[in-house]
Enzyme design. Structure first.
Site, mmCIF file in Angstrom:
data_model
loop_
_atom_site.group_PDB
_atom_site.id
_atom_site.type_symbol
_atom_site.label_atom_id
_atom_site.label_comp_id
_atom_site.label_asym_id
_atom_site.label_seq_id
_atom_site.Cartn_x
_atom_site.Cartn_y
_atom_site.Cartn_z
ATOM 1 N N HIS A 1 -10.284 -1.227 -6.952
ATOM 2 C CA HIS A 1 -9.824 -0.081 -6.025
ATOM 3 C C HIS A 1 -8.889 0.912 -6.890
ATOM 4 O O HIS A 1 -9.079 2.114 -7.068
ATOM 5 C CB HIS A 1 -9.284 -0.391 -4.874
ATOM 6 C CG HIS A 1 -8.717 0.822 -4.015
ATOM 7 N ND1 HIS A 1 -9.627 1.655 -3.395
ATOM 8 C CD2 HIS A 1 -7.706 1.353 -3.675
ATOM 9 C CE1 HIS A 1 -9.222 2.110 -2.708
ATOM 10 N NE2 HIS A 1 -7.711 2.204 -2.618
ATOM 11 N N ASP B 1 0.789 -1.053 -0.132
ATOM 12 C CA ASP B 1 0.094 -0.051 0.121
ATOM 13 C C ASP B 1 0.906 1.219 0.111
ATOM 14 O O ASP B 1 1.920 1.347 0.719
ATOM 15 C CB ASP B 1 -0.971 -0.051 1.296
ATOM 16 C CG ASP B 1 -2.081 0.861 1.207
ATOM 17 O OD1 ASP B 1 -1.988 1.766 0.449
ATOM 18 O OD2 ASP B 1 -3.139 0.661 2.064
HETATM 19 C C1 HEM Z 1 -8.832 0.782 4.087
HETATM 20 C C2 HEM Z 1 -9.081 1.627 2.844
HETATM 21 C C3 HEM Z 1 -8.025 1.559 2.004
HETATM 22 C C4 HEM Z 1 -6.999 0.430 1.302
HETATM 23 C C5 HEM Z 1 -6.700 -0.785 2.149
HETATM 24 C C6 HEM Z 1 -6.414 0.977 0.372
HETATM 25 C C7 HEM Z 1 -5.503 0.233 -0.496
HETATM 26 C C8 HEM Z 1 -4.916 0.458 -1.419
HETATM 27 C C9 HEM Z 1 -4.083 -0.367 -2.307
HETATM 28 C C10 HEM Z 1 -3.394 -1.944 -1.851
HETATM 29 C C11 HEM Z 1 -3.439 0.339 -3.447
HETATM 30 C C12 HEM Z 1 -2.489 -0.033 -4.584
HETATM 31 C C13 HEM Z 1 -1.061 0.145 -4.306
HETATM 32 C C14 HEM Z 1 -0.828 1.605 -4.241
HETATM 33 O O1 HEM Z 1 -0.710 2.390 -5.162
HETATM 34 O O2 HEM Z 1 -1.011 2.143 -3.127
HETATM 35 C C15 HEM Z 1 -4.132 1.532 -3.227
HETATM 36 C C16 HEM Z 1 -4.138 2.586 -4.150
HETATM 37 C C17 HEM Z 1 -4.647 3.837 -4.265
HETATM 38 N N1 HEM Z 1 -5.669 4.348 -3.418
HETATM 39 FE FE1 HEM Z 1 -6.357 3.110 -1.689
HETATM 40 N N2 HEM Z 1 -6.698 2.377 0.149
HETATM 41 C C18 HEM Z 1 -7.707 2.393 1.080
HETATM 42 C C19 HEM Z 1 -8.455 3.484 0.850
HETATM 43 C C20 HEM Z 1 -8.141 4.660 -0.069
HETATM 44 C C21 HEM Z 1 -9.108 5.903 0.070
HETATM 45 C C22 HEM Z 1 -10.183 6.336 1.109
HETATM 46 C C23 HEM Z 1 -8.584 6.644 -0.965
HETATM 47 C C24 HEM Z 1 -8.770 8.111 -1.354
HETATM 48 C C25 HEM Z 1 -9.712 8.856 -1.004
HETATM 49 C C26 HEM Z 1 -7.616 5.839 -1.807
HETATM 50 C C27 HEM Z 1 -6.893 6.323 -2.957
HETATM 51 C C28 HEM Z 1 -5.822 5.696 -3.409
HETATM 52 C C29 HEM Z 1 -5.028 5.980 -4.546
HETATM 53 C C30 HEM Z 1 -5.225 7.507 -5.227
HETATM 54 C C31 HEM Z 1 -4.403 4.757 -5.009
HETATM 55 C C32 HEM Z 1 -3.482 4.774 -6.285
HETATM 56 C C33 HEM Z 1 -4.315 4.557 -7.459
HETATM 57 C C34 HEM Z 1 -3.482 4.486 -8.803
HETATM 58 O O3 HEM Z 1 -2.823 3.328 -9.154
HETATM 59 O O4 HEM Z 1 -3.333 5.536 -9.390
HETATM 60 N N3 HEM Z 1 -7.374 4.537 -1.000
HETATM 61 N N4 HEM Z 1 -5.071 1.779 -2.165
#
Ligand code: HEM
Length: 438
Positions: free
Chosen positions: A348, A256
């Site tokens: 996601h 993450d």
């Molecule tokens: C428990 C809640 C969440 C989990 C477990 C989670 C997990 C992840 C994971 C595993 C990734 C893929 C790896 C990375 O690029 O970091 C990701 C990408 C991302 N997450 Fe989350 N996330 C959560 C909540 C959120 C929230 C609330 C937001 C925004 C309001 C968010 C925004 C993003 C963004 C912008 C990316 C990158 C997308 C891209 O590839 O351009 N995430 N998240």
């Protein structure tokens, strides 16, 4: 980039001497000599020989010359302690610390409310005390009131970052940025509990030592006196073994924090407030702290393909399901034999991906794993912490898309949400919030 090597063990032990000698009249001198006696005893060779003194069998007391030798030759410091002591981060500068540095292993977020009737002078007093305390703590020295400065001697990359809510800005008599307000409600997903809601102030305390975090947090809250009351404390951690600068693994086991804007380079404007914000906030930012519960028990029932599809990334190394390692660009147009997108339409990663360049922000999350409540087996989740110049412009459209459709919503529930303005850094001779206070 803001790390500053320091000599091991400087300052703190000296402060202890000063503090204790200042209290000698109250009996602390006795404590000092008892401590010296214990130290001498520990330094004595085992087996009672060698005239170390203090042993059984009626050995004669050590001669003064031997005591002097023991004092002048302390045992060599533990190299692990030396390294942790040396990792201090610079406090002063254009921006506050604790934002662009690789996040240390432990982070505590404290939301505090101003006492009723607090005026601008009181806010100034609070920020004066906190500025001095934080500068000392990040330097491995205890604050002036510290009775346990030894606990401050190991900064272990300590940073303390101060952010304010609308009420503090209003009390200071400054212009309130338009975005400094609760995020809009995301009715399809939110189950917000006021217990983790908006607060007047935020202290973000991060370090590689949980003891250092606890000590810094306590000093800052105690030194604020009657001016503030803690409203919530949210403790988080990231596994320390992945290495500095690498993304973490959250409690779903996902890598993450991979896709991030280049906030120390061409995307700096996405992080620090610019001309669009009130002038007192130049060099500052905004921070959104959302507490998102992760249903680990339900996640246990999903198979591996389902889990990887939920994000669009592999679990083993965090690479996109379309191929390549963790740093490979995801191919959002790739399809399988049946013509379906290989990265699910509701994955996601696809839903969170910026549809225009400004929909990006710096994510600095921490996991939490608290004692279960009610009949639940676990009480775990993510402290989703995002820094950006303007949350309404940058983060809200993304959060709206995620609230509309995101496979991850099957297992996650936002239970807390708060927005703060991150004060600019304090330059030499300034206190935090100087420009806000006028
Ligand atoms: C428990 C809640 C969440 C989990 C477990 C989670 C997990 C992840 C994971 C595993 C990734 C893929 C790896 C990375 O690029 O970091 C990701 C990408 C991302 N997450 Fe989350 N996330 C959560 C909540 C959120 C929230 C609330 C937001 C925004 C309001 C968010 C925004 C993003 C963004 C912008 C990316 C990158 C997308 C891209 O590839 O351009 N995430 N998240």
């Amino acid at each position: 980039m803001t790390s500053r090597p320091r000599e091991a063990g400087d300052a703190a032990p000296r402060r202890r001497t000063v503090l204790l000698s200042g209290l000698a009249g109250a009996g602390a001198g006795v404590v000092t000599s008892a401590g010296a006696a214990v130290a001498r005893e520990r330094a004595a060779p085992r087996g009672g020989g060698g005239g170390g003194g203090g042993g059984g069998g009626g050995a004669p007391p050590a001669p003064p010359a031997a005591v002097a030798r023991e004092r002048s030759a302390p045992p060599p410091p533990d190299p692990r302690l030396t390294r942790a002591r040396a990792r201090g981060r610079a406090f002063r500068g254009e921006h506050q610390a604790g934002i662009i540095e690789a996040p240390p292993a432990y982070g505590t977020f404290v939301g505090l409310d101003l006492a009723e009737g607090t005026d601008r002078d009181a806010v100034r007093r609070l920020l004066t005390v906190w500025t001095d305390d934080i500068e000392r703590l990040m330097d491995g020295r205890g604050p002036l009131t510290d009775l346990e400065p030894e606990l401050a001697a190991v900064p272990a990359s300590l940073t303390v970052t101060v952010a304010v809510g609308r009420r503090v800005v209003e009390t200071a008599g400054s212009a309130v940025p338009s975005w400094l307000a609760p995020l809009p409600a995301f009715e399809k997903i939110d189950a917000l509990d006021d217990r983790w809601g908006e607060a007047d102030l935020l202290l973000q305390v991060c370090s590689d030592s949980p003891t250092t975090v606890a000590h810094a947090q306590r000093r800052l809250v105690v030194d604020a006196g009657d001016l503030v009351r803690p409203r919530w404390v949210q403790r988080g951690f990231r596994e320390p073994f992945e290495g500095a600068g690498l993304p973490m693994r959250n409690l779903f086991g996902q890598v993450d924090g991979t896709v991030q804007p280049d906030v120390t380079g061409i995307d700096a404007d996405l992080l620090w407030t610019g001309a669009g914000a009130p002038s007192w906030l130049r060099g500052g930012s905004s921070v959104v702290v959302r507490r998102i519960r992760m249903d680990l028990d339900r996640w246990d029932r999903a198979d591996r393909v389902t889990r990887e599809n939920a994000i669009g990334r592999r679990l083993d190394d965090g690479g996109p399901v379309t191929g390549g390692g963790v740093d490979a660009a995801a191919d959002f147009s790739a399809t399988d034999d049946l013509g379906f997108h290989r990265i699910d339409d509701a994955a996601h990663m696809r839903r969170a991906h910026a549809s225009v360049p400004h929909e990006r922000f710096l994510r600095r999350p921490y996991s939490y794993d608290d004692a279960p409540e009610d009949a639940d087996l676990s009480n775990s989740g993510l402290l989703f912490v995002a820094y950006q110049a303007d949350p309404v412009r940058q983060l809200v459209p993304v959060q709206q898309r995620l609230a509309e459709a995101d496979l991850l919503n099957l297992w996650t529930t936002p239970v807390g949400s708060a927005v703060f303005a991150v004060l600019p850094g304090a330059r030499d001779g300034e206190i935090l919030g100087q420009a806000m206070l006028g």
